[in-house]
Design a protein around this motif. Structure first.
Motif: not given
Length: 144
Positions: A52-61
């Motif tokens: 499982l990995i975080a969405s890149g958009w989640h990381t940006a947020s």
């Protein structure tokens, strides 16, 4: 309060610390980026990411939140003109703790009450970059 004039090319600020949980990864992805490697642990295990990995958009947020809390809230920010470049460098996984580094790379005084400060923000996990973007932030001038 930090104004346009208070920022100089080469200024570096390090800040923030936020640990991303499995539950946050699933919740964000289910709402905004429901790709299998973000929402299904079995599918993620079979993917190129091996889990499982975080969405890149989640990381940006997450990085944006830390930027607001630790920099923009202390400045005369007037929004942004946009992001020049955004790169997801490596995945963020459950339990990873993200910190941020912000470097001023360019300034443009322009005409009028705001100037543009181009900054590079790097999100880091264990000192290694996971995300990087260049943004053109607008900041009020002190005497405008």
């Amino acid at each position: 309060m930090h104004y346009f004039e208070d920022m100089a090319v080469g200024d570096v600020k390090e800040f923030g610390e936020l640990t991303v949980t499995r539950e946050e990864i699933l919740e964000f992805a289910e709402q905004y980026d429901p790709q299998p490697f973000h929402i299904d642990e079995d599918a993620a295990a079979e993917s190129q990411f091996g889990g499982l990995i975080a969405s890149g958009w989640h990381t940006a947020s997450v990085c944006m939140r830390m930027l607001v809390d630790n920099h923009l809230s202390e400045s005369a920010s007037a929004g942004a003109r946009g992001v020049r470049e955004l790169k997801w460098i490596r995945p963020v996984r459950p339990g990873d703790t993200i910190t941020c580094r912000l470097e001023v790379i360019e300034k443009k005084p322009g005409d009028g009450p705001v100037g543009t400060v181009v900054s590079e923000l790097t999100g880091l996990v264990d000192g290694e970059p996971v995300i990087r973007w260049e943004a053109e932030g607008m900041f009020e001038k002190r005497d405008a």
